[in-house]
Design an enzyme around this catalytic site. Structure first.
Site, PDB file in Angstrom:
ATOM      1  N   LYS A 117       0.837  -1.196   0.000  1.00  0.00           N
ATOM      2  CA  LYS A 117       0.000   0.000   0.000  1.00  0.00           C
ATOM      3  C   LYS A 117       0.877   1.254   0.000  1.00  0.00           C
ATOM      4  O   LYS A 117       0.684   2.144  -0.808  1.00  0.00           O
ATOM      5  CB  LYS A 117      -0.920  -0.001   1.223  1.00  0.00           C
ATOM      6  CG  LYS A 117      -1.787   1.226   1.335  1.00  0.00           C
ATOM      7  CD  LYS A 117      -2.743   1.158   2.511  1.00  0.00           C
ATOM      8  CE  LYS A 117      -3.542   2.453   2.622  1.00  0.00           C
ATOM      9  NZ  LYS A 117      -4.486   2.438   3.770  1.00  0.00           N
ATOM     10  N   LYS A 120       8.494  -0.167  13.397  1.00  0.00           N
ATOM     11  CA  LYS A 120       9.155  -0.079  12.089  1.00  0.00           C
ATOM     12  C   LYS A 120      10.214   1.027  12.113  1.00  0.00           C
ATOM     13  O   LYS A 120      11.337   0.857  11.650  1.00  0.00           O
ATOM     14  CB  LYS A 120       8.125   0.277  11.015  1.00  0.00           C
ATOM     15  CG  LYS A 120       7.211  -0.811  10.533  1.00  0.00           C
ATOM     16  CD  LYS A 120       6.310  -0.211   9.423  1.00  0.00           C
ATOM     17  CE  LYS A 120       5.283  -1.137   8.890  1.00  0.00           C
ATOM     18  NZ  LYS A 120       4.403  -0.523   7.871  1.00  0.00           N
ATOM     19  N   HIS A 161      -2.881 -33.455  17.609  1.00  0.00           N
ATOM     20  CA  HIS A 161      -1.636 -34.171  17.918  1.00  0.00           C
ATOM     21  C   HIS A 161      -0.538 -33.198  18.290  1.00  0.00           C
ATOM     22  O   HIS A 161       0.640 -33.528  18.227  1.00  0.00           O
ATOM     23  CB  HIS A 161      -1.226 -35.010  16.696  1.00  0.00           C
ATOM     24  CG  HIS A 161      -2.286 -35.973  16.278  1.00  0.00           C
ATOM     25  ND1 HIS A 161      -2.355 -37.267  16.737  1.00  0.00           N
ATOM     26  CD2 HIS A 161      -3.370 -35.805  15.478  1.00  0.00           C
ATOM     27  CE1 HIS A 161      -3.428 -37.865  16.223  1.00  0.00           C
ATOM     28  NE2 HIS A 161      -4.052 -36.994  15.448  1.00  0.00           N
ATOM     29  N   GLU A 198      10.837  -4.208   4.463  1.00  0.00           N
ATOM     30  CA  GLU A 198      10.996  -5.616   4.098  1.00  0.00           C
ATOM     31  C   GLU A 198      10.621  -5.833   2.630  1.00  0.00           C
ATOM     32  O   GLU A 198      11.339  -6.483   1.873  1.00  0.00           O
ATOM     33  CB  GLU A 198      10.118  -6.505   4.976  1.00  0.00           C
ATOM     34  CG  GLU A 198      10.434  -6.452   6.474  1.00  0.00           C
ATOM     35  CD  GLU A 198       9.522  -5.493   7.210  1.00  0.00           C
ATOM     36  OE1 GLU A 198       9.245  -4.388   6.667  1.00  0.00           O
ATOM     37  OE2 GLU A 198       9.104  -5.845   8.327  1.00  0.00           O
ATOM     38  N   GLY A 256      -4.735  -2.113   5.170  1.00  0.00           N
ATOM     39  CA  GLY A 256      -3.929  -3.236   4.690  1.00  0.00           C
ATOM     40  C   GLY A 256      -4.568  -4.579   4.977  1.00  0.00           C
ATOM     41  O   GLY A 256      -4.702  -5.426   4.100  1.00  0.00           O
ATOM     42  N   ARG A 257      -5.071  -4.764   6.221  1.00  0.00           N
ATOM     43  CA  ARG A 257      -5.622  -6.068   6.597  1.00  0.00           C
ATOM     44  C   ARG A 257      -7.040  -6.272   6.074  1.00  0.00           C
ATOM     45  O   ARG A 257      -7.674  -7.275   6.323  1.00  0.00           O
ATOM     46  CB  ARG A 257      -5.562  -6.236   8.103  1.00  0.00           C
ATOM     47  CG  ARG A 257      -6.190  -5.099   8.883  1.00  0.00           C
ATOM     48  CD  ARG A 257      -5.790  -5.163  10.343  1.00  0.00           C
ATOM     49  NE  ARG A 257      -6.282  -4.007  11.083  1.00  0.00           N
ATOM     50  CZ  ARG A 257      -5.627  -2.855  11.178  1.00  0.00           C
ATOM     51  NH1 ARG A 257      -4.454  -2.714  10.566  1.00  0.00           N
ATOM     52  NH2 ARG A 257      -6.126  -1.837  11.863  1.00  0.00           N
ATOM     53  N   GLU A 311      -4.358  -6.780  15.034  1.00  0.00           N
ATOM     54  CA  GLU A 311      -3.886  -5.464  14.574  1.00  0.00           C
ATOM     55  C   GLU A 311      -5.030  -4.454  14.591  1.00  0.00           C
ATOM     56  O   GLU A 311      -4.814  -3.256  14.711  1.00  0.00           O
ATOM     57  CB  GLU A 311      -3.276  -5.561  13.167  1.00  0.00           C
ATOM     58  CG  GLU A 311      -2.462  -4.341  12.771  1.00  0.00           C
ATOM     59  CD  GLU A 311      -1.599  -4.584  11.545  1.00  0.00           C
ATOM     60  OE1 GLU A 311      -2.113  -4.495  10.406  1.00  0.00           O
ATOM     61  OE2 GLU A 311      -0.391  -4.850  11.730  1.00  0.00           O
TER      62      GLU A 311
END
Ligand code: F6P
Length: 539
Positions: A203, A503, A375, A209, A258-259, A344
């Site tokens: 965005k 960040k 398990h 990153e 973003g999410r 978030e």
């Protein structure tokens, strides 16, 4: 209408009444419990009968939702008002799955025209690439597509592409997110730059990153980079600066969080994988859930019911965490997706006005896939000292040929929810052991270890089959659940200042880690860590 403080008192009063009762008692007392505590929307069923709830408690929660103004705030969101109060933006992800005749008057204009233009442009590119009209520099069709992004620019497309694997008939999709060089190295290693397209999904087009991985991918592409890269962003100028051609830049509005962005051009990799018919079906599923959320009475409103269960678990019963466990292998990444969506959005400590919250907000959301989870961590869920509420997801129909597999999967899902709720009493353990010939001494010795306390709550969500439309309904269902919880907690679910700070801090530390120097002002731990890294890195 009772004021919100009074409504919270009502909820806590119902909790005090129900806490001493075991789920076994609640089921024994009401043979119609399932009918009273389950809601449906078409094929989707939400069964919350195994929650420490009853109709009276649900009524107090609905009263709380009304007093919190859920309905009014919902309308503000759908109308494109600035519900993201700190960034003074709308949160109009519902418009992304809107249709041409939806009119959303935001800031005087109608956002739908621009949404449809951007959608059709993105889907047209995906179609051209799948059909070979958009091809590699050599003219060959693209065999592989790499999506580089992180957070909502990664988790959404990845989760959805895996969920819709049965419909995947396009190029192979690969996803890179972590700045750890291992991620892009392992991803690119088997690929051929001559037939690989790289999508940079960001965005801001500034996330360290993502841009680091994008630069590495551009180098890997070599001379083909100018033709083999595309960008999905709200900042097209930054993509142009990265030398990506305009016709390969796909935009979306800055009011898309973003999410909440999977419905936007961020879904390009999904559209390339499954085609625009399935992508449109995904959008239609979201639109169906929007209509339901906007029109159904609170009592039978699936996102509202899920949100009220979340409020009940967190604030009335005091449980600080929750597990999301799809018994659906292709939803294995859904817990990670919902983890970002919920934690978030609602992992906040102050309300919309900046005042400290008076009650706990989002729980820690985690999960895994059934039956594998049985398990690994189910032992704690059954016999641990903490109560961890569980959300189960299960399809009625598999995509694979019917047979033992799905029946065994479904039987395990239903069995686990029942075992969590009803446990296994000492008497049942003794009887079972006696019947199987275990010696009296061993029975006596093992009883404490083999009884299950039960009284562990869960909600089960069933749907006919995991296809694009159902995935759209499920994603929108959880988006609106998060929104309703945020309204009740009084916070802003649409910003994320906490991660912004971290960040920035990483950017400040970067030169110190690179040079192993300049750390004098840091705390002794960070200073010691960087010194040790430097020492080991130089040996
Ligand atoms: O985690 C913070 C965040 O801003 C997320 O909300 C977002 O999805 C992610 O980073 C990536 O941001 P961008 O899409 O701008 O690269």
């Amino acid at each position: 209408m009772t004021d919100i403080s009074g409504c919270w008192d009502d909820v806590h009063r119902e909790a005090a009444r129900l806490k001493p009762l075991h789920l076994r008692d609640l089921f024994d007392a009401d043979p119609h419990r399932f009918e009273r505590l389950s809601v449906r929307l078409d094929d989707i069923l939400v069964d919350h009968a195994k929650e420490k709830l009853d109709s009276r408690a649900m009524a107090s929660l609905v009263g709380l939702a009304r007093a919190a103004g859920v309905e009014a705030r919902r309308e503000e969101m759908f109308r494109g008002e600035a519900v993201n109060v700190t960034e003074r933006r709308a949160a109009l992800h519902v418009a992304l799955r809107g249709a041409g005749d939806d009119h959303i008057p935001m800031a005087g204009g109608n956002v739908m025209a621009e949404v449809l233009r951007l959608r059709e442009r993105m889907l047209g590119f995906a179609r051209d690439l799948r059909q070979g009209r958009v091809a590699s520099l050599s003219g060959e069709p693209f065999s592989d597509v790499v999506n580089i992004g992180i957070g909502g620019s990664h988790l959404g497309p990845l989760m959805a592409t895996r969920a819709l694997a049965p419909f995947h008939d396009g190029p192979r999709l690969h996803f890179v997110s972590n700045v750890d060089g291992a991620d892009i190295a392992d991803t690119l290693k088997p690929l051929d730059p001559r037939t690989t397209l790289v999508i940079v999904a960001s965005k801001t087009f500034a996330t360290l990153e993502t841009m680091t991985n994008a630069r590495t991918a551009r180098t890997w592409l070599g001379d083909a980079a100018g033709h083999h890269m595309a960008a999905v962003t709200s900042h097209p100028a930054a993509a142009r600066d990265f030398a990506i051609d305009d016709e390969r830049i796909f935009g979306f509005a800055d009011w898309v969080g973003g999410r909440y962005s999977l419905w936007s051009s961020i879904g390009l990799s999904l559209a390339i994988a499954v085609g625009d018919d399935h992508f449109r079906s995904f959008l239609e599923g979201g639109r169906m859930m929007d209509r339901h959320f906007r029109t159904a009475p609170l009592e039978g409103n699936l996102p509202v019911v899920l949100a009220l269960i979340g409020i009940w678990r967190r604030n009335a019963m005091g449980w600080p965490t929750r597990a999301l466990i799809p018994y659906d292998q292709r939803l294995a990444l859904f817990p990670a997706y919902v983890q970002q969506l919920e934690m978030e959005s609602n992992g906040k400590g102050v309300d919309r006005d900046g005042s400290p919250l008076r009650r706990p907000s989002a729980p820690v959301v985690w999960g895994g896939c059934g039956t594998d989870s049985q398990h690994s961590f189910f032992q704690l869920l059954h016999q641990g000292t903490d109560t961890v509420p569980v959300d189960f997801l299960l399809a009625a129909r598999p995509h694979e040929a019917p047979g033992a597999h799905h029946a065994i999967l479904a039987a395990n899902a239903v069995a686990q929810a029942a075992a969590l709720a009803f446990g296994r009493t000492e008497a049942e353990v003794r009887a079972a052991n006696a019947a199987s010939g275990v010696s009296t001494d061993d029975i006596h010795r093992l009883v404490p270890h083999r009884t299950l306390p039960g009284d562990r709550p869960s909600t089960t969500i069933l749907y006919r089959q995991l296809d694009a439309m159902t995935l759209g309904r499920l994603v929108a269902l959880f988006e609106h659940k998060v929104f309703v919880e945020g309204v009740i907690w009084g916070l802003n679910p649409f910003d994320q200042w906490g991660v912004e700070f971290a960040k920035d801090l990483a950017q400040q530390l970067l030169p110190m880690v690179q040079d192993g120097a300049g750390t004098e002002e840091l705390d002794s731990s960070s200073r010691g860590l960087i010194a040790h890294l430097d020492h080991l890195g130089r040996d």
